[in-house]
Write a protein that holds these residues in place. Sequence first.
Motif, PDB file in Angstrom:
ATOM      1  N   ALA A 336     -10.997  -1.415  -0.029  1.00  0.00           N
ATOM      2  CA  ALA A 336     -11.409  -0.305  -0.506  1.00  0.00           C
ATOM      3  C   ALA A 336     -11.023   0.778   0.103  1.00  0.00           C
ATOM      4  O   ALA A 336     -10.689   2.161  -0.378  1.00  0.00           O
ATOM      5  CB  ALA A 336     -13.154  -0.480  -0.632  1.00  0.00           C
ATOM      6  N   VAL A 337     -10.963   0.707   1.503  1.00  0.00           N
ATOM      7  CA  VAL A 337     -10.416   1.764   2.359  1.00  0.00           C
ATOM      8  C   VAL A 337      -9.217   1.723   2.147  1.00  0.00           C
ATOM      9  O   VAL A 337      -8.463   3.151   2.303  1.00  0.00           O
ATOM     10  CB  VAL A 337     -10.943   1.537   3.832  1.00  0.00           C
ATOM     11  CG1 VAL A 337     -12.150   1.409   4.252  1.00  0.00           C
ATOM     12  CG2 VAL A 337     -10.096   0.277   4.319  1.00  0.00           C
ATOM     13  N   ALA A 338      -8.202   0.982   2.070  1.00  0.00           N
ATOM     14  CA  ALA A 338      -6.497   1.165   1.777  1.00  0.00           C
ATOM     15  C   ALA A 338      -6.414   1.922   0.365  1.00  0.00           C
ATOM     16  O   ALA A 338      -5.682   2.684   0.257  1.00  0.00           O
ATOM     17  CB  ALA A 338      -6.099  -0.203   1.821  1.00  0.00           C
ATOM     18  N   ALA A 339      -7.607   1.720  -0.562  1.00  0.00           N
ATOM     19  CA  ALA A 339      -7.382   2.376  -1.947  1.00  0.00           C
ATOM     20  C   ALA A 339      -7.560   3.822  -1.680  1.00  0.00           C
ATOM     21  O   ALA A 339      -6.844   4.790  -2.226  1.00  0.00           O
ATOM     22  CB  ALA A 339      -8.204   1.728  -3.080  1.00  0.00           C
ATOM     23  N   ALA A 340      -8.667   4.200  -0.727  1.00  0.00           N
ATOM     24  CA  ALA A 340      -8.996   5.598  -0.676  1.00  0.00           C
ATOM     25  C   ALA A 340      -7.813   6.263   0.324  1.00  0.00           C
ATOM     26  O   ALA A 340      -7.634   7.402  -0.212  1.00  0.00           O
ATOM     27  CB  ALA A 340     -10.210   5.683   0.371  1.00  0.00           C
ATOM     28  N   TRP A 341      -7.375   5.585   1.162  1.00  0.00           N
ATOM     29  CA  TRP A 341      -6.280   6.147   1.844  1.00  0.00           C
ATOM     30  C   TRP A 341      -5.242   6.521   0.822  1.00  0.00           C
ATOM     31  O   TRP A 341      -4.370   7.736   0.836  1.00  0.00           O
ATOM     32  CB  TRP A 341      -5.575   5.443   2.964  1.00  0.00           C
ATOM     33  CG  TRP A 341      -6.454   5.167   4.139  1.00  0.00           C
ATOM     34  CD1 TRP A 341      -7.857   5.564   4.345  1.00  0.00           C
ATOM     35  CD2 TRP A 341      -6.605   3.851   4.942  1.00  0.00           C
ATOM     36  NE1 TRP A 341      -8.381   4.818   5.229  1.00  0.00           N
ATOM     37  CE2 TRP A 341      -7.666   4.020   5.889  1.00  0.00           C
ATOM     38  CE3 TRP A 341      -5.359   2.904   5.190  1.00  0.00           C
ATOM     39  CZ2 TRP A 341      -7.940   2.909   6.919  1.00  0.00           C
ATOM     40  CZ3 TRP A 341      -5.646   1.786   6.171  1.00  0.00           C
ATOM     41  CH2 TRP A 341      -6.942   2.101   7.037  1.00  0.00           C
ATOM     42  N   LEU A 342      -4.753   5.610  -0.032  1.00  0.00           N
ATOM     43  CA  LEU A 342      -3.591   5.622  -0.778  1.00  0.00           C
ATOM     44  C   LEU A 342      -3.802   7.028  -2.034  1.00  0.00           C
ATOM     45  O   LEU A 342      -2.888   7.851  -2.063  1.00  0.00           O
ATOM     46  CB  LEU A 342      -3.159   4.405  -1.663  1.00  0.00           C
ATOM     47  CG  LEU A 342      -1.993   4.508  -2.538  1.00  0.00           C
ATOM     48  CD1 LEU A 342      -0.923   4.621  -2.145  1.00  0.00           C
ATOM     49  CD2 LEU A 342      -1.990   3.163  -3.272  1.00  0.00           C
ATOM     50  N   ALA A 343      -5.293   6.622  -2.362  1.00  0.00           N
ATOM     51  CA  ALA A 343      -5.477   7.814  -3.332  1.00  0.00           C
ATOM     52  C   ALA A 343      -5.394   9.490  -2.705  1.00  0.00           C
ATOM     53  O   ALA A 343      -4.835  10.364  -3.403  1.00  0.00           O
ATOM     54  CB  ALA A 343      -6.904   7.804  -3.574  1.00  0.00           C
ATOM     55  N   VAL A 344      -5.633   9.426  -1.437  1.00  0.00           N
ATOM     56  CA  VAL A 344      -5.696  10.658  -0.836  1.00  0.00           C
ATOM     57  C   VAL A 344      -4.052  11.176  -0.697  1.00  0.00           C
ATOM     58  O   VAL A 344      -3.673  12.151  -0.792  1.00  0.00           O
ATOM     59  CB  VAL A 344      -6.281  10.815   0.750  1.00  0.00           C
ATOM     60  CG1 VAL A 344      -6.029  12.146   1.290  1.00  0.00           C
ATOM     61  CG2 VAL A 344      -7.647  10.758   0.482  1.00  0.00           C
ATOM     62  N   ALA A 345      -3.304  10.120  -0.173  1.00  0.00           N
ATOM     63  CA  ALA A 345      -2.047  10.393  -0.203  1.00  0.00           C
ATOM     64  C   ALA A 345      -1.165  10.672  -1.460  1.00  0.00           C
ATOM     65  O   ALA A 345      -0.145  11.685  -1.416  1.00  0.00           O
ATOM     66  CB  ALA A 345      -1.186   9.130   0.621  1.00  0.00           C
ATOM     67  N   ILE A 346      -1.580  10.150  -2.556  1.00  0.00           N
ATOM     68  CA  ILE A 346      -1.171  10.678  -3.882  1.00  0.00           C
ATOM     69  C   ILE A 346      -1.414  11.829  -4.080  1.00  0.00           C
ATOM     70  O   ILE A 346      -0.727  12.519  -4.651  1.00  0.00           O
ATOM     71  CB  ILE A 346      -1.514   9.489  -4.889  1.00  0.00           C
ATOM     72  CG1 ILE A 346      -0.835   8.067  -4.396  1.00  0.00           C
ATOM     73  CG2 ILE A 346      -1.109   9.952  -6.323  1.00  0.00           C
ATOM     74  CD1 ILE A 346      -1.211   6.991  -5.385  1.00  0.00           C
ATOM     75  N   ALA A 347      -2.877  12.455  -3.848  1.00  0.00           N
ATOM     76  CA  ALA A 347      -3.153  13.605  -4.250  1.00  0.00           C
ATOM     77  C   ALA A 347      -2.902  14.609  -3.752  1.00  0.00           C
ATOM     78  O   ALA A 347      -2.995  15.706  -4.095  1.00  0.00           O
ATOM     79  CB  ALA A 347      -4.973  13.644  -4.581  1.00  0.00           C
ATOM     80  N   ILE A 348      -2.576  14.506  -2.440  1.00  0.00           N
ATOM     81  CA  ILE A 348      -2.437  15.561  -1.461  1.00  0.00           C
ATOM     82  C   ILE A 348      -1.594  16.454  -1.694  1.00  0.00           C
ATOM     83  O   ILE A 348      -1.702  17.823  -1.586  1.00  0.00           O
ATOM     84  CB  ILE A 348      -2.226  15.197   0.066  1.00  0.00           C
ATOM     85  CG1 ILE A 348      -2.734  16.168   0.862  1.00  0.00           C
ATOM     86  CG2 ILE A 348      -0.950  14.684   0.327  1.00  0.00           C
ATOM     87  CD1 ILE A 348      -4.203  16.547   1.036  1.00  0.00           C
TER      88      ILE A 348
END
Length: 457
Positions: A336-348
């Motif tokens: 879950a936390v890795a998915a959140a990190w990746l989502a922010v990196a993709i969206a930033i």
Amino acid sequence: MTWTFERKLLAAAVLAWAVIAVMNLGWGPPLGHDEAAFAVVGRGVDGWIYRSRGLAAVARIGLALGGADWQMRLPSAVLGLGALLAVYTVGRTVFDARTGAWAAAVIAGAHPMVARNAELLSDLPAMAGVLFGVAILAHELMRPGGPRWRLALAAPAFAAAFYLRYGSVPVIAVAGAAALVLWWRAIVARPAPVLVTIALFVALLVPHFRDSTELTGSALGVLRFSSGVPRRAYWGEGLVTYLTSDPFVYYGAIVTPVIVVAFAGLARRLRTRGAWLLAIVAIGQVIAIGIESHGQPRYVFIAVALLVVLGVASIRQIIAPRITPIVAPHRLALAAVAAAWLAVAIAIIPYDRRVAAARASVVAAAIAIRLDHAAHPDAPCFVFASVVPQIMWYAACDGKPKHLFDHVHDLPGAPGARYLASTSYGAADGAAFAAAHGLTARELPTLHPRTRVWALH
């Protein structure tokens, strides 16, 4: 040094946070309204006494580095990294290292914080100071033998938070009052360290009181002025916003369920004084800021961080008896936390581009003014616009909001070096404004369809 699970998780969270910070520095939009204001104050322009002198000093470091947008933001980004470490420290102090590491991992995936982790703003650096101060209070007051002299380290932590952000005053006051109530017996038994801590904190604020007296005639004048600056449509507007906004958008997709568990855990599982200290400080900040100001996610970062610590602690208590060789909740949590990190990196990067597009109009106005003013650089430059800090920064001009002079005949600034800007932040009519002041308006070419700039003669 042994690389325990806690250290590995914390290191991964710090790395994820730092990667986003680097992306924000490299692809970040032009400076925003508040960022530009601090940059201008750092450059030596007076007039905004409510802007913290601590962050102005941080801006001066960026100026010394070269003054480009990423250089202005770099010192703040480095200080903001301390916010993540402070979350870990609070969790480790009040609960244990694993709780601290998981809390830091959750915060590293909170998009409202991570998206701003390289901005020239005081929210995250001040958050670090407050959280380190709270951790020191909890560590010393939770001891069976009572507080030691190292409790005094809380004073510089809180003072740093104050100088970086004057709005830290309410949460510092709540933390101090809560500590006095929760541990009054320990304090009465050994009052000297507490009294020294309070005295040291007050002593560290003496330079501010002196400056405030010189500027306003009162030691508390700057704080009174600052408290009246944040806009609000009605009393408690911010509180309504914090309680009714979409929490997944306002606080973060991974943060929201953790906060829900935090409140449930306070009633059923987290009944220690340390847990209640974190809860009181968190709730106190939301109420204090919510009453006095409009709502923005960045205004309650401290509250969100403390509630995440409480939520993680409660979740760990819930799942601990249920861990079996077949069920491994920590693996789901890691995913879950890795998915959140990746989502922010993709969206930033798309997010930064949208913000840049929104600010393009005001930057185009500044460029037009700077190019025109280059023809007579010795004359002072002055700009009138609905929103001026960004134009002041990028055009290297002084400036004031246009509406202040709609009914005033005499304008500040030198003839031939006055400008009026109409941007997406607020429209203006150059001919009408010039006629009202007995001037002529010469329109300048701009690079944006929603930007118009006039030189006033």
